[in-house]
Design an enzyme around this catalytic site. Sequence first.
Site, PDB file in Angstrom:
ATOM      1  N   SER A   1       2.841  -2.138  10.323  1.00  0.00           N
ATOM      2  CA  SER A   1       4.285  -2.301  10.560  1.00  0.00           C
ATOM      3  C   SER A   1       4.794  -3.715  10.267  1.00  0.00           C
ATOM      4  CB  SER A   1       4.658  -1.877  11.982  1.00  0.00           C
ATOM      5  OG  SER A   1       4.296  -0.523  12.195  1.00  0.00           O
TER       6      SER A   1
ATOM      7  N   ASN B   1       0.882  -1.167   0.000  1.00  0.00           N
ATOM      8  CA  ASN B   1       0.000   0.000   0.000  1.00  0.00           C
ATOM      9  C   ASN B   1       0.916   1.212   0.000  1.00  0.00           C
ATOM     10  OD1 ASN B   1      -1.778   2.058   0.505  1.00  0.00           O
ATOM     11  ND2 ASN B   1      -2.282   1.432   2.601  1.00  0.00           N
ATOM     12  N   TRP B   2       1.092   1.777  -1.170  1.00  0.00           N
ATOM     13  CA  TRP B   2       2.039   2.895  -1.281  1.00  0.00           C
ATOM     14  C   TRP B   2       1.527   4.167  -0.629  1.00  0.00           C
ATOM     15  CZ3 TRP B   2       4.401   3.009  -6.934  1.00  0.00           C
ATOM     16  CH2 TRP B   2       5.149   1.833  -7.144  1.00  0.00           C
ATOM     17  N   LYS B   3       0.222   4.241  -0.375  1.00  0.00           N
ATOM     18  CA  LYS B   3      -0.387   5.461   0.167  1.00  0.00           C
ATOM     19  C   LYS B   3      -0.079   6.639  -0.762  1.00  0.00           C
ATOM     20  CE  LYS B   3      -0.161   3.358   4.681  1.00  0.00           C
ATOM     21  NZ  LYS B   3      -0.137   3.532   6.105  1.00  0.00           N
TER      22      LYS B   3
ATOM     23  N   GLU C   1      -6.880   5.224   7.389  1.00  0.00           N
ATOM     24  CA  GLU C   1      -6.606   6.641   7.093  1.00  0.00           C
ATOM     25  C   GLU C   1      -7.796   7.287   6.390  1.00  0.00           C
ATOM     26  OE1 GLU C   1      -2.869   5.876   5.193  1.00  0.00           O
ATOM     27  OE2 GLU C   1      -2.081   5.248   7.145  1.00  0.00           O
TER      28      GLU C   1
ATOM     29  N   GLY D   1       2.169   2.282  10.759  1.00  0.00           N
ATOM     30  CA  GLY D   1       3.182   3.328  10.628  1.00  0.00           C
ATOM     31  C   GLY D   1       3.857   3.703  11.933  1.00  0.00           C
TER      32      GLY D   1
ATOM     33  N   HIS E   1      -9.552   1.856   4.268  1.00  0.00           N
ATOM     34  CA  HIS E   1      -8.318   1.947   5.052  1.00  0.00           C
ATOM     35  C   HIS E   1      -8.545   2.901   6.231  1.00  0.00           C
ATOM     36  CE1 HIS E   1      -4.241   2.965   6.223  1.00  0.00           C
ATOM     37  NE2 HIS E   1      -3.907   1.794   5.701  1.00  0.00           N
TER      38      HIS E   1
ATOM     39  N   GLU F   1      -6.098  -4.504  10.273  1.00  0.00           N
ATOM     40  CA  GLU F   1      -5.025  -3.544  10.550  1.00  0.00           C
ATOM     41  C   GLU F   1      -5.330  -2.787  11.840  1.00  0.00           C
ATOM     42  OE1 GLU F   1      -2.779  -2.521   6.669  1.00  0.00           O
ATOM     43  OE2 GLU F   1      -4.389  -1.089   6.921  1.00  0.00           O
TER      44      GLU F   1
ATOM     45  N   GLY G   1       2.601  -1.127   4.295  1.00  0.00           N
ATOM     46  CA  GLY G   1       2.747   0.289   3.969  1.00  0.00           C
ATOM     47  C   GLY G   1       4.216   0.653   3.798  1.00  0.00           C
ATOM     48  N   GLY G   2       4.825   1.155   4.859  1.00  0.00           N
ATOM     49  CA  GLY G   2       6.201   1.658   4.807  1.00  0.00           C
ATOM     50  C   GLY G   2       7.179   0.707   4.124  1.00  0.00           C
TER      51      GLY G   2
HETATM   52  P1  PGA Z   1       2.516   0.240   7.649  1.00  0.00           P
HETATM   53  O1  PGA Z   1       1.107   0.529   6.944  1.00  0.00           O
HETATM   54  O2  PGA Z   1       3.034  -1.062   7.099  1.00  0.00           O
HETATM   55  O3  PGA Z   1       3.380   1.419   7.261  1.00  0.00           O
HETATM   56  O4  PGA Z   1       2.263   0.184   9.113  1.00  0.00           O
HETATM   57  C1  PGA Z   1       0.198  -0.516   6.699  1.00  0.00           C
HETATM   58  C2  PGA Z   1      -1.072   0.035   6.111  1.00  0.00           C
HETATM   59  O5  PGA Z   1      -1.482   1.138   6.544  1.00  0.00           O
HETATM   60  O6  PGA Z   1      -1.668  -0.555   5.214  1.00  0.00           O
END
Ligand code: PGA
Length: 248
Positions: free
Chosen positions: A211, A9-11, A96, A172, A94, A166, A232-233
Site C-alpha cells: 500500500s 508490480n502490475w500483477k 501471492e 492491497g 512475492h 512486504e 502494486g495498486g
Molecule cells: P500494493 O501491492 O501496493 O497494492 O499493496 C504491493 C505488492 O504486492 O507488491
Amino acid sequence: MRKPIIAGNWKMNNTKAEAETLIKELIPLVKDAEAEVVVCVPYTVIETAARLTKGTNIKVGAENVAWADKGAFTGEVSAAMLKEVGAQYVIIGHSERRQYFGETDETVNKRTVQALKNGFAPIVCVGETLTEREGGVTEAVCKRQVEGAFAGIGVEDAQKTVVAYEPVWAIGTGKTATGEQAQETIAYIRSVLAGLYGAAAENIRIQYGGSMNPSNVKELMEKKDIDGGLIGGASLKAADFSKVVNYR
Ligand code: PGA
C-alpha cells in the site's frame, strides 16, 4: 550511496492495449526521476513495455522466472525467454506466489540463482503475515526467508539483488506499515544480510512494499534503510505511480 529504486508490480493486470496506454502516459511523467524506475509486468506485455520504453529511463521486469533453463515445466517461462523480450528485472517470491502457488524459500532461492546467472536483477520479496506479526515472529520469518533466498549466492551477486520487504498484511489492504515499523524491520533485514555478507550489506537495496502510494511515500523514503518501493495498486495509474517515483 544506494540509488533508490521504485518498481511497479502490475500483477495480473493490463492487456496489451491497456499496457500501451499506461506506459505512454508514464514516460513523460517520470523522465526526470532521480530514482531507478522499473515496471514489472505480465509476461504477455513485456515485449510491448520494452519496445515502448526503449531509450527512456524506464526499465522492464517480469513477475517470476523458471529455475530451469528449459524443458518439461508446463506453465513456466525461462530466463532466456524473458531476456529475449526485454526484461531486465524479475520479482521473485512475492507473497501471492508463496500463498497461492506453493512458492517456498527453496524455490525462491533456485529462481534467484537462475535470475542472477542470466544477468537479471532479482527483486526478492519477503515479509510476515498478520498472524506472524501478532505472534511476535516477524524477525524470525524475515530471517528465514532472507537466508533461504540468498543461500549459496556470492557477495557480488548479492549486491545486484534487491530485497522487497512486504508485510503481507499491508499488501492491497490500504494498511501501510508506519515509517517506523518499516524502518525497524528493514534495518533488521539489513543486519541479517550483514551476517551473510558483512559490510557489503550496506550496498544491497531494500524496498518497502504494501500500500505504498503518493501520500505515504515521502515518510517511508525518508527512513535511513528504505531504498525504494515495490508498488502494486498505485502502479496501475500513471498519475499515482509517477507521484511515487517523484517522491522528493
Ligand atoms: P500494493 O501491492 O501496493 O497494492 O499493496 C504491493 C505488492 O504486492 O507488491
